[in-house]
Design a protein around this motif. Structure first.
Motif, PDB file in Angstrom:
ATOM      1  N   UNK A  50       0.819  -1.211   0.000  1.00  0.00           N
ATOM      2  CA  UNK A  50       0.000   0.000   0.000  1.00  0.00           C
ATOM      3  C   UNK A  50       0.857   1.267   0.000  1.00  0.00           C
ATOM      4  N   UNK A  51       0.329   2.296  -0.663  1.00  0.00           N
ATOM      5  CA  UNK A  51       0.974   3.599  -0.697  1.00  0.00           C
ATOM      6  C   UNK A  51      -0.008   4.597  -0.102  1.00  0.00           C
ATOM      7  N   UNK A  52       0.502   5.525   0.707  1.00  0.00           N
ATOM      8  CA  UNK A  52      -0.359   6.477   1.388  1.00  0.00           C
ATOM      9  C   UNK A  52      -0.073   7.895   0.923  1.00  0.00           C
ATOM     10  N   UNK A  53      -1.128   8.708   0.860  1.00  0.00           N
ATOM     11  CA  UNK A  53      -1.019  10.114   0.491  1.00  0.00           C
ATOM     12  C   UNK A  53      -0.386  10.866   1.660  1.00  0.00           C
ATOM     13  N   UNK A  54       0.653  11.636   1.409  1.00  0.00           N
ATOM     14  CA  UNK A  54       1.346  12.358   2.481  1.00  0.00           C
ATOM     15  C   UNK A  54       0.480  13.427   3.134  1.00  0.00           C
ATOM     16  N   UNK A  55      -0.409  14.046   2.354  1.00  0.00           N
ATOM     17  CA  UNK A  55      -1.231  15.135   2.885  1.00  0.00           C
ATOM     18  C   UNK A  55      -2.403  14.630   3.722  1.00  0.00           C
ATOM     19  N   UNK A  56      -3.074  13.597   3.224  1.00  0.00           N
ATOM     20  CA  UNK A  56      -4.284  13.125   3.897  1.00  0.00           C
ATOM     21  C   UNK A  56      -4.057  11.898   4.769  1.00  0.00           C
ATOM     22  N   UNK A  57      -3.013  11.151   4.514  1.00  0.00           N
ATOM     23  CA  UNK A  57      -2.766   9.918   5.256  1.00  0.00           C
ATOM     24  C   UNK A  57      -3.620   8.755   4.787  1.00  0.00           C
ATOM     25  N   UNK A  58      -4.435   8.978   3.768  1.00  0.00           N
ATOM     26  CA  UNK A  58      -5.303   7.930   3.230  1.00  0.00           C
ATOM     27  C   UNK A  58      -4.534   7.070   2.228  1.00  0.00           C
ATOM     28  N   UNK A  59      -4.951   5.812   2.124  1.00  0.00           N
ATOM     29  CA  UNK A  59      -4.323   4.921   1.144  1.00  0.00           C
ATOM     30  C   UNK A  59      -4.608   5.443  -0.264  1.00  0.00           C
ATOM     31  N   UNK A  60      -3.558   5.475  -1.090  1.00  0.00           N
ATOM     32  CA  UNK A  60      -3.658   6.060  -2.426  1.00  0.00           C
ATOM     33  C   UNK A  60      -3.150   5.074  -3.474  1.00  0.00           C
ATOM     34  N   UNK A  61      -3.618   3.834  -3.420  1.00  0.00           N
ATOM     35  CA  UNK A  61      -3.175   2.823  -4.370  1.00  0.00           C
ATOM     36  C   UNK A  61      -2.064   1.972  -3.791  1.00  0.00           C
ATOM     37  N   UNK A  62      -1.219   1.446  -4.673  1.00  0.00           N
ATOM     38  CA  UNK A  62      -0.140   0.556  -4.254  1.00  0.00           C
ATOM     39  C   UNK A  62       1.073   0.740  -5.150  1.00  0.00           C
ATOM     40  N   UNK A  63       2.226   0.279  -4.649  1.00  0.00           N
ATOM     41  CA  UNK A  63       3.486   0.355  -5.384  1.00  0.00           C
ATOM     42  C   UNK A  63       4.153  -1.013  -5.336  1.00  0.00           C
ATOM     43  N   UNK A  64       4.721  -1.434  -6.459  1.00  0.00           N
ATOM     44  CA  UNK A  64       5.466  -2.692  -6.493  1.00  0.00           C
ATOM     45  C   UNK A  64       6.814  -2.472  -5.815  1.00  0.00           C
ATOM     46  N   UNK A  65       7.160  -3.329  -4.880  1.00  0.00           N
ATOM     47  CA  UNK A  65       8.423  -3.173  -4.154  1.00  0.00           C
ATOM     48  C   UNK A  65       9.631  -3.519  -5.014  1.00  0.00           C
ATOM     49  N   UNK A  66       9.420  -4.209  -6.128  1.00  0.00           N
ATOM     50  CA  UNK A  66      10.540  -4.593  -6.989  1.00  0.00           C
ATOM     51  C   UNK A  66      10.826  -3.558  -8.077  1.00  0.00           C
ATOM     52  N   UNK A  67       9.786  -3.165  -8.826  1.00  0.00           N
ATOM     53  CA  UNK A  67       9.993  -2.284  -9.988  1.00  0.00           C
ATOM     54  C   UNK A  67       9.469  -0.862  -9.781  1.00  0.00           C
ATOM     55  N   UNK A  68       8.792  -0.617  -8.668  1.00  0.00           N
ATOM     56  CA  UNK A  68       8.253   0.692  -8.300  1.00  0.00           C
ATOM     57  C   UNK A  68       7.124   1.169  -9.212  1.00  0.00           C
ATOM     58  N   UNK A  69       6.494   0.254  -9.932  1.00  0.00           N
ATOM     59  CA  UNK A  69       5.333   0.595 -10.754  1.00  0.00           C
ATOM     60  C   UNK A  69       4.182   0.949  -9.804  1.00  0.00           C
ATOM     61  N   UNK A  70       3.401   1.955 -10.179  1.00  0.00           N
ATOM     62  CA  UNK A  70       2.301   2.397  -9.339  1.00  0.00           C
ATOM     63  C   UNK A  70       0.969   1.831  -9.817  1.00  0.00           C
ATOM     64  N   UNK A  71       0.146   1.408  -8.870  1.00  0.00           N
ATOM     65  CA  UNK A  71      -1.214   0.956  -9.140  1.00  0.00           C
ATOM     66  C   UNK A  71      -2.131   1.872  -8.334  1.00  0.00           C
ATOM     67  N   UNK A  72      -2.837   2.748  -9.014  1.00  0.00           N
ATOM     68  CA  UNK A  72      -3.674   3.748  -8.357  1.00  0.00           C
ATOM     69  C   UNK A  72      -5.007   3.167  -7.927  1.00  0.00           C
ATOM     70  N   UNK A  73      -5.486   3.631  -6.792  1.00  0.00           N
ATOM     71  CA  UNK A  73      -6.816   3.240  -6.321  1.00  0.00           C
ATOM     72  C   UNK A  73      -7.880   4.086  -6.997  1.00  0.00           C
ATOM     73  N   UNK A  74      -9.106   3.639  -6.972  1.00  0.00           N
ATOM     74  CA  UNK A  74     -10.197   4.397  -7.600  1.00  0.00           C
ATOM     75  C   UNK A  74     -10.887   5.255  -6.566  1.00  0.00           C
TER      76      UNK A  74
END
Length: 74
Positions: A50-74
């Motif tokens: 999981x990746x979190x938004x720095x401003x709101x602290x809410x979950x903002x999708x996910x990031x692959x720990x290997x390649x750093x590709x981002x998967x955005x939440x809806x």
């Protein structure tokens, strides 16, 4: 720089010398990028964390720990 491609040849890229990550490659033939046919490995799934938004602290999708590709939440 080195030219690398997947086993079927449909996915290709120029490589800067970094190691090829096991989750990067061709989704069609399910192999990683390689400089020669002997170096192809099976494609592994992304390792999503999981990746979190720095401003709101809410979950903002996910990031692959290997390649750093981002998967955005809806």
């Amino acid at each position: 720089m080195q030219y690398k491609r997947c086993k079927c040849g449909k996915a290709e890229r120029w490589d800067t010398g970094e190691a090829v990550r096991p989750c990067e490659g061709c989704t069609e033939c399910q192999t990683t990028y390689a400089g020669s046919s002997a170096d192809h490995k099976p494609l592994e799934p992304h390792d999503w964390k999981p990746q979190f938004n720095r401003d709101t602290g809410q979950e903002d999708g996910a990031v692959c720990t290997r390649c750093h590709k981002r998967k955005r939440g809806d």
